[in-house]
Design an enzyme around this catalytic site. Sequence first.
Site, PDB file in Angstrom:
ATOM      1  CG  HIS A 115      -9.834   3.105   7.973  1.00 56.33           C
ATOM      2  ND1 HIS A 115      -9.845   2.362   6.826  1.00 56.33           N
ATOM      3  CD2 HIS A 115      -8.633   3.713   7.998  1.00 56.33           C
ATOM      4  CE1 HIS A 115      -8.698   2.518   6.178  1.00 56.33           C
ATOM      5  NE2 HIS A 115      -7.944   3.335   6.888  1.00 56.33           N
ATOM      6  CD  GLU A 170     -13.902   5.009   6.107  1.00 64.70           C
ATOM      7  OE1 GLU A 170     -12.916   4.302   6.410  1.00 64.70           O
ATOM      8  OE2 GLU A 170     -14.293   5.152   4.940  1.00 64.70           O
ATOM      9  CD  GLU A 193      -7.574  -8.304  -2.884  1.00 68.56           C
ATOM     10  OE1 GLU A 193      -7.955  -9.381  -2.395  1.00 68.56           O
ATOM     11  OE2 GLU A 193      -6.630  -7.627  -2.415  1.00 68.56           O
ATOM     12  CG  HIS A 214      -7.655  -0.987   3.117  1.00 63.94           C
ATOM     13  ND1 HIS A 214      -7.626  -1.704   4.292  1.00 63.94           N
ATOM     14  CD2 HIS A 214      -8.691  -0.132   3.224  1.00 63.94           C
ATOM     15  CE1 HIS A 214      -8.620  -1.309   5.067  1.00 63.94           C
ATOM     16  NE2 HIS A 214      -9.279  -0.351   4.440  1.00 63.94           N
TER      17      HIS A 214
END
Length: 188
Positions: free
Chosen positions: A157, A154, A65, A94
């Site tokens: 995040h 970010e 992914e 992730h």
Amino acid sequence: MKNNYLILVNQEQPLPRFFQPGQLILGRDNVYLEEQTHLKLMALLNEIDGQQSIRLVNGFRSIEEQQLLYDTSVKEFGMTYTKKYVAKPLCSEHHTGLAVDLTTSLANETHLISPEFDWQKNKLVQLFLTKMSDFGFIQRYPEGKEHLTGISYEPWHFRYVGRQHSKKMQALDLCLEEYVLQLGAGVQ
């Protein structure tokens, strides 16, 4: 992975190819997270009454992914943008299930790589940021630390590291790279 909440994943420290995250839970908004990360995030959202207003955008991602996301970002937004916001496969937090991208439910999304989570405009986001360390979360890519993290600021995040570590990191204004380096040097 067994409770290694301080695992450092970045361009200089990719995960081993056959890395396995801890127990994953399919939670709200169809986002998978490591079990403890999920429980603490849900407790935090409940504490601030953010269940309806804060959405989970991204959690666990497989290597495949991440490769697809990286390739698509390069194609759609170019390499300069991609290098700022999208990690290469094996270099993304992730993969651990410990990272989550959040947005406000009312945000007007143009794409989900960089969702809106603006503390200057949203009081609920301000409350989330105030309380997050009590539940073990840090803002993983803070403003002013880009030279250390290798990723642009970010605000959406977040990373679960556990309460003890998040409180210390917040008090000392350290990003994960700095904190792990200090722990390795015996500074606590």
